[in-house]
Enzyme design. Sequence first.
Site, PDB file in Angstrom:
ATOM      1  N   GLU A  86      -1.195  -1.220  -4.879  1.00 30.26           N
ATOM      2  CA  GLU A  86      -2.461  -0.504  -5.087  1.00 30.26           C
ATOM      3  C   GLU A  86      -2.288   0.524  -6.199  1.00 30.26           C
ATOM      4  OE1 GLU A  86      -5.360   0.817  -1.873  1.00 30.26           O
ATOM      5  OE2 GLU A  86      -4.497   2.729  -2.468  1.00 30.26           O
ATOM      6  N   ASP A 120       0.885  -1.175   0.000  1.00 30.77           N
ATOM      7  CA  ASP A 120       0.000   0.000   0.000  1.00 30.77           C
ATOM      8  C   ASP A 120       0.919   1.220   0.000  1.00 30.77           C
ATOM      9  OD1 ASP A 120      -2.324   1.570   0.175  1.00 30.77           O
ATOM     10  OD2 ASP A 120      -2.123   1.695   2.363  1.00 30.77           O
ATOM     11  N   ASP A 166      -2.633   1.089   6.921  1.00 30.13           N
ATOM     12  CA  ASP A 166      -1.811   0.832   5.735  1.00 30.13           C
ATOM     13  C   ASP A 166      -1.331  -0.622   5.712  1.00 30.13           C
ATOM     14  OD1 ASP A 166      -1.149   3.958   5.023  1.00 30.13           O
ATOM     15  OD2 ASP A 166      -1.121   3.568   7.171  1.00 30.13           O
TER      16      ASP A 166
END
Length: 202
Positions: free
Chosen positions: A68, A7, A141
């Site tokens: 991501e 992330d 996260d």
Amino acid sequence: MRVLGVDPGLTRCGLGVVDGGAGRQVSCVAVGVARSPADQELSNRLLTVADEVERWMDEHHPEVVAIERVFSQHNVRTVMGTAQVSGVVALAAARRGLPVAFHTPSEVKAAISGSGRADKRQVTAMITRILRLSAEPKPADAADALALAVCHLWRSPMLSKLAAAEARAAELARNHRARMRQAQAAARPVQVRTAARGGNAR
């Protein structure tokens, strides 16, 4: 398959390693975050994150890296930092010959919770349950990184089937076009001979 989920973020870059087994079996290998001080120069911050990501790659030996996909947000500065970290992670993976997959936030949410509109709290709760963790991964996260890894593991078989179906459809289309061309080529001389015979008759 072992997946490193990332992330991306400058201040906190979530990292999660997940092993996938038969069917939808998944287990958590490691989870954490790579941090960089906000008062450092951008280049130094990227280097700090890159060093930690590469350490994870060397320690856990993932077979693929899932990142991501960055989307436009109101805070352009945040988006730029996120995109730069994504590039650093992709470069580190490429240097090790690791494939990189990008998944949108909605894809991850849908894979983990069944809804592409789930919030972070719901995703964290679901990934904790899916991986049978004793406590929720923090910060968010870290939970998102695990969710990315699981999303990739669960979507990969489906994407492989879709790719195979598309390849089969393309092959059938090519074969059909080839047969049509052969049929047209075979019919053309017949039409010429017929015209010729007609001319001689006159």
